[in-house]
Design an enzyme around this catalytic site. Structure first.
Site, mmCIF file in Angstrom:
data_model
loop_
_atom_site.group_PDB
_atom_site.id
_atom_site.type_symbol
_atom_site.label_atom_id
_atom_site.label_comp_id
_atom_site.label_asym_id
_atom_site.label_seq_id
_atom_site.Cartn_x
_atom_site.Cartn_y
_atom_site.Cartn_z
ATOM 1 C CD GLU A 89 70.471 14.173 27.350
ATOM 2 O OE1 GLU A 89 71.499 13.545 27.643
ATOM 3 O OE2 GLU A 89 69.721 14.689 28.193
ATOM 4 C CD GLU A 103 71.682 -2.050 28.525
ATOM 5 O OE1 GLU A 103 72.507 -2.682 27.838
ATOM 6 O OE2 GLU A 103 71.817 -0.838 28.791
#
Length: 390
Positions: free
Chosen positions: A251, A377
């Site tokens: 992915e 992040e």
């Protein structure tokens, strides 16, 4: 437009032949059916008929073995087809998740019955799947998933809620990550399993999550006492975390993580090449910088494709591709906008309506790029741990 993408070509003759085939298919298909290039087409352009035509042309299910209805090719063959589809902004959303994630996951972890039943449909472009990972309070931190699967006679009872489930309202099934064992505070990643949940099963409720523009790609999927038979357990009970980690490499590392905006970039470059007024050095340098960034990101992404082809699970490298690639996608929208302003100020040329539409759509999707597939992040933490820094 696809000719501009030749700078990203590979030199192997077999791969060049594949690139030629997909370009010929796309040119003919677009001419006949009239679809228009789109930004972020792998999420936003759902066209089941296109997926079927791609399958009939032998350009889908490339890495699925022939005995399961696929083409028996290597990951790099699929990579070539994928980047050409993205470069053209083709309407690929219907088959995207099934071909990108479900097919390799089934090949690695699925039962023989599951492979024989589902893989031929994926290769034909007739099977649509969604991925049920994220939850309220458990987006990028999948170890916090609370959806629970409880053992019952002949199967499992699932209860929980999944969010940001792309394409679930169209999909035949959702691959759901659920907890099958109590939480171990010392090992939060243990005790997960994956289930293939039919979207028409009793207790499955799918609600739209619309963008501010009104577009509907995402969904909330509520599972209330959903019975999933043992035949629909994907892989081994308790092995869900390992399976999901392997799945996320597919992915996060593909060319869609840095080429979502490429139809806009290529359209602008083609438009600039037709002008009669010479462009300033700053504008040509800005175009060159965009191209250089794409080439560098592609080198990272193809390295992951080669690792996957070798049977490895390059989770850290995939996370790096997703982090750098989606940041580039976001930045490219602003860079193109400033570039168009500079060109208009220098030459008086305003962008074409097609470019204006692509730029508008890119702005609407811009915030999504760094969120889906795990926030950047969090992925930086994954990379840091992989380097031994955390």
């Amino acid at each position: 437009m696809s000719g501009s993408f030749a700078l990203l070509g590979l030199h192997d003759q077999n791969l060049k032949a594949v690139r030629g085939r997909i370009r010929e298919f796309l040119a003919a298909d677009r001419e006949e059916f009239g679809w228009r290039p789109a930004v972020d087409s792998w999420l936003s352009r759902w066209d089941p008929d296109f997926s079927v035509r791609l399958g009939e042309a032998g350009l889908l299910g490339l890495t699925i073995p022939e005995n399961y209805g696929g083409r028996g090719c290597e990951h790099l063959h699929r990579y070539i087809v994928t980047e050409e589809l993205l470069a053209q902004g083709a309407p690929v959303a219907a088959h995207w998740v099934a071909d990108r994630q479900v097919a390799p996951t089934l090949l690695r972890f699925g039962s023989e019955e599951q492979k024989a039943r589902i893989l031929p449909q994926i290769a034909d472009g007739r099977f649509y799947s969604a991925i049920g990972m994220s939850e309220h309070g458990a987006g990028s931190d999948l170890a916090a998933v609370k959806t629970k699967a409880t053992r019952t006679e002949g199967g499992w009872i699932l209860n929980g809620t999944k969010v940001w489930t792309s394409g679930a309202h169209h999909a035949h099934m959702v691959v759901v990550l659920a907890r099958t064992a109590p939480v171990d505070p010392e090992a939060r990643h243990k005790g997960f399993s994956q289930f293939m949940v039919s979207t028409d099963a009793a207790g499955v409720d799918i609600s739209p999550i619309q963008l501010m523009s009104g577009e509907h790609h995402f969904n909330e999927v509520v599972l209330t006492n959903v019975l999933v038979p043992d035949s629909e357990v994907l892989g081994e009970i308790g092995n869900g975390w390992h399976q999901v980690t392997a799945e996320l490499s597919y992915e996060r590392s593909g060319p869609e993580r840095f080429l979502s905006t490429i139809p806009l970039l290529l359209a602008v470059i083609e438009w600039l090449s037709t002008g009669d007024v010479p462009l300033s050095r700053s504008i040509t340098a800005a175009v060159g910088d965009l191209g250089a960034q794409v080439i560098a990101l592609r080198q990272l992404s193809t390295a992951v494709a080669r690792a996957l082809e070798a049977g490895n699970s390059p989770a850290n490298q995939a996370a790096l591709v997703k982090d750098l690639g989606t940041k580039f996608e976001q930045d490219s929208v602003d860079l193109v906008s400033r570039l168009l302003d500079d060109v208009e100020a220098e030459t008086g040329r305003a962008p074409t309506p097609e470019i204006a539409e692509l730029l508008r759509d890119a702005r609407l999707h811009q915030a999504l790029f760094t969120l889906r597939g795990g926030t950047n992040e969090v992925l930086r933490g994954v990379v840091a741990r992989g380097l031994g820094l955390r």
